[in-house]
Design an enzyme around this catalytic site. Structure first.
Site, PDB file in Angstrom:
ATOM      1  N   SER A 176     -48.276   5.838  57.093  1.00 17.25           N
ATOM      2  CA  SER A 176     -47.718   7.120  56.620  1.00 17.25           C
ATOM      3  C   SER A 176     -48.875   8.099  56.500  1.00 17.25           C
ATOM      4  O   SER A 176     -50.037   7.679  56.407  1.00 17.25           O
ATOM      5  CB  SER A 176     -47.100   6.896  55.231  1.00 17.25           C
ATOM      6  OG  SER A 176     -46.881   8.119  54.567  1.00 17.25           O
ATOM      7  N   TYR A 188     -46.481   3.276  46.553  1.00 16.00           N
ATOM      8  CA  TYR A 188     -46.295   3.614  47.970  1.00 16.00           C
ATOM      9  C   TYR A 188     -47.633   4.018  48.612  1.00 16.00           C
ATOM     10  O   TYR A 188     -48.010   3.489  49.654  1.00 16.00           O
ATOM     11  CB  TYR A 188     -45.277   4.755  48.096  1.00 16.00           C
ATOM     12  CG  TYR A 188     -44.864   5.058  49.518  1.00 16.00           C
ATOM     13  CD1 TYR A 188     -43.958   4.247  50.184  1.00 16.00           C
ATOM     14  CD2 TYR A 188     -45.367   6.173  50.187  1.00 16.00           C
ATOM     15  CE1 TYR A 188     -43.571   4.530  51.485  1.00 16.00           C
ATOM     16  CE2 TYR A 188     -44.978   6.457  51.502  1.00 16.00           C
ATOM     17  CZ  TYR A 188     -44.075   5.629  52.133  1.00 16.00           C
ATOM     18  OH  TYR A 188     -43.693   5.907  53.425  1.00 16.00           O
TER      19      TYR A 188
HETATM   20  P1  NAI Z   1     -35.407   3.768  56.268  1.00 16.81           P
HETATM   21  O1  NAI Z   1     -35.109   3.639  54.824  1.00 16.81           O
HETATM   22  O2  NAI Z   1     -34.333   4.196  57.182  1.00 16.81           O
HETATM   23  O3  NAI Z   1     -35.986   2.403  56.866  1.00 16.81           O
HETATM   24  C1  NAI Z   1     -36.610   1.420  56.126  1.00 16.81           C
HETATM   25  C2  NAI Z   1     -35.950   0.111  56.465  1.00 16.81           C
HETATM   26  O4  NAI Z   1     -36.659  -0.962  55.851  1.00 16.81           O
HETATM   27  C3  NAI Z   1     -34.493   0.036  55.958  1.00 16.81           C
HETATM   28  O5  NAI Z   1     -33.664  -0.386  57.009  1.00 16.81           O
HETATM   29  C4  NAI Z   1     -34.545  -1.006  54.860  1.00 16.81           C
HETATM   30  O6  NAI Z   1     -33.359  -1.736  54.703  1.00 16.81           O
HETATM   31  C5  NAI Z   1     -35.688  -1.891  55.352  1.00 16.81           C
HETATM   32  N1  NAI Z   1     -36.272  -2.718  54.311  1.00 16.81           N
HETATM   33  C6  NAI Z   1     -36.602  -2.351  53.040  1.00 16.81           C
HETATM   34  N2  NAI Z   1     -37.105  -3.419  52.381  1.00 16.81           N
HETATM   35  C7  NAI Z   1     -37.079  -4.462  53.258  1.00 16.81           C
HETATM   36  C8  NAI Z   1     -37.473  -5.821  53.174  1.00 16.81           C
HETATM   37  N3  NAI Z   1     -37.987  -6.341  52.054  1.00 16.81           N
HETATM   38  N4  NAI Z   1     -37.334  -6.594  54.276  1.00 16.81           N
HETATM   39  C9  NAI Z   1     -36.819  -6.089  55.429  1.00 16.81           C
HETATM   40  N5  NAI Z   1     -36.433  -4.814  55.563  1.00 16.81           N
HETATM   41  C10 NAI Z   1     -36.558  -4.019  54.485  1.00 16.81           C
HETATM   42  O7  NAI Z   1     -36.642   4.748  56.344  1.00 16.81           O
HETATM   43  P2  NAI Z   1     -37.655   5.032  57.549  1.00 16.81           P
HETATM   44  O8  NAI Z   1     -38.116   6.394  57.386  1.00 16.81           O
HETATM   45  O9  NAI Z   1     -37.069   4.633  58.834  1.00 16.81           O
HETATM   46  O10 NAI Z   1     -38.866   4.062  57.184  1.00 16.81           O
HETATM   47  C11 NAI Z   1     -39.494   3.212  58.127  1.00 16.81           C
HETATM   48  C12 NAI Z   1     -40.974   3.141  57.810  1.00 16.81           C
HETATM   49  O11 NAI Z   1     -41.562   4.409  58.056  1.00 16.81           O
HETATM   50  C13 NAI Z   1     -41.307   2.789  56.359  1.00 16.81           C
HETATM   51  O12 NAI Z   1     -42.391   1.884  56.331  1.00 16.81           O
HETATM   52  C14 NAI Z   1     -41.708   4.123  55.769  1.00 16.81           C
HETATM   53  O13 NAI Z   1     -42.593   3.978  54.673  1.00 16.81           O
HETATM   54  C15 NAI Z   1     -42.378   4.761  56.963  1.00 16.81           C
HETATM   55  N6  NAI Z   1     -42.508   6.217  56.881  1.00 16.81           N
HETATM   56  C16 NAI Z   1     -41.391   7.033  56.940  1.00 16.81           C
HETATM   57  C17 NAI Z   1     -41.543   8.402  56.859  1.00 16.81           C
HETATM   58  C18 NAI Z   1     -40.393   9.343  56.919  1.00 16.81           C
HETATM   59  O14 NAI Z   1     -40.569  10.532  56.622  1.00 16.81           O
HETATM   60  N7  NAI Z   1     -39.204   8.928  57.284  1.00 16.81           N
HETATM   61  C19 NAI Z   1     -42.862   9.003  56.671  1.00 16.81           C
HETATM   62  C20 NAI Z   1     -43.950   8.066  56.636  1.00 16.81           C
HETATM   63  C21 NAI Z   1     -43.758   6.729  56.741  1.00 16.81           C
END
Ligand code: NAI
Length: 262
Positions: A145, A158
């Protein structure tokens, strides 16, 4: 299209939604077979598998908590048993919750660290073990991130996890470079996904966009474009780095000289 990616096998953690989903959709189109790991949203994962299959790709939905060793092992086992190999591992799963640090419980801290940092360690270790056993030049991408660099008050778990992912990535990249294993981070800025549920409020989006030099919140495809390129031979000389896809967010926009003052 990246022709060298056709026929590869990838595990993508937390890929039933958001960025992981966009990467899985793109990988499917590139002819990469995908393990769609989900935590709790089975239906989203199964719908995504059907969608990938409709576009001619191969995918399987597998439940698992990335903070648990046995669940991580299950992901690689399904990839190898069903698709016959493992070439790419994307540690994408993550979550966050706004809590002032003086009110944060140990459980709240541990929950984010378990997914965002321990999950990346367990996933990377699993992939590296297989790559070493098969003498394979595998690829790992860790979703960090902009907060691997920018402090985020009220999100100490985080930002600490993402800073940790950066150093984990650099350490592993150095440790396994001689084996030809490439390990990098993608560091997204603000992207429209379920993790940013508050972006439904236009006022919040406006505030966030003030911090983005390019002036707008990104879309999941901005990240899946980077992911597919990083996995391709076009990026074969890149390891141990973070590719920021953030519209310039990490450039300290408060120092920006606005047009009228130029
Ligand atoms: P999102 O919430 O759609 O995706 C995160 C996914 O991780 C979800 O499907 C959730 O169910 C899953 N998850 C959570 N805990 C889990 C576990 N213990 N085991 C397996 N799966 C688990 O959000 P997004 O944005 O797609 O996030 C994906 C990655 O991108 C994350 O690591 C987030 O920190 C990172 N990120 C996202 C940004 C954004 O603005 N959307 C910015 C910077 C980083």
């Amino acid at each position: 299209m990246y022709k060298d990616l056709k026929g590869k096998v990838a595990v993508i953690t937390g890929s039933s939604t958001g960025l992981g989903k966009a990467i899985a959709q793109r990988f499917g189109k590139e002819g990469i077979s995908v393990i769609v790991n989900y935590f709790s949203d089975k239906k989203d994962a199964e719908d995504l598998v059907k969608e990938i299959e409709k576009t001619g790709g191969k995918a399987i939905a597998v439940q698992g908590d990335v903070g648990k060793e046995e669940d991580i092992k299950k992901l690689s086992k399904v990839a190898i048993d069903i698709f016959g190999d493992l070439d790419i591992w994307i540690n994408n799963a993550g979550h966050q919750k706004k809590i002032p640090t003086h009110e944060m419980t140990l459980n709240e801290w541990n929950s984010v660290i378990s997914t965002n940092l321990t999950g990346v360690f367990l996933g990377s270790r699993e992939a590296i073990r297989y790559f070493l056993e098969k003498n394979k030049k595998g690829i790992i991408i860790n979703m960090s991130s902009v907060h691997e660099r920018i402090p985020k008050p009220h999100f100490v778990h985080y930002s600490a996890s993402k800073g940790g992912v950066k150093m984990l990535t650099e350490t592993l990249a150095l440790e396994y470079a001689q084996k030809g294993i490439r390990i990098n981070c993608i560091a997204p800025g603000a992207i429209y996904t379920p993790i940013n549920a508050d972006f439904k409020d236009p006022k919040i989006v406006e505030e966030v966009e003030e911090t983005i030099p390019l002036g707008y919140v990104g879309k999941p495809e901005d990240i899946s474009n980077v992911a597919v390129w990083l996995c391709s031979s076009q990026a074969e000389y890149i390891t141990g780095t973070s590719i920021f896809a953030d519209g310039g967010m990490k450039l300290y926009p408060s120092f920006e000289i606005k047009d009228e003052a130029m």
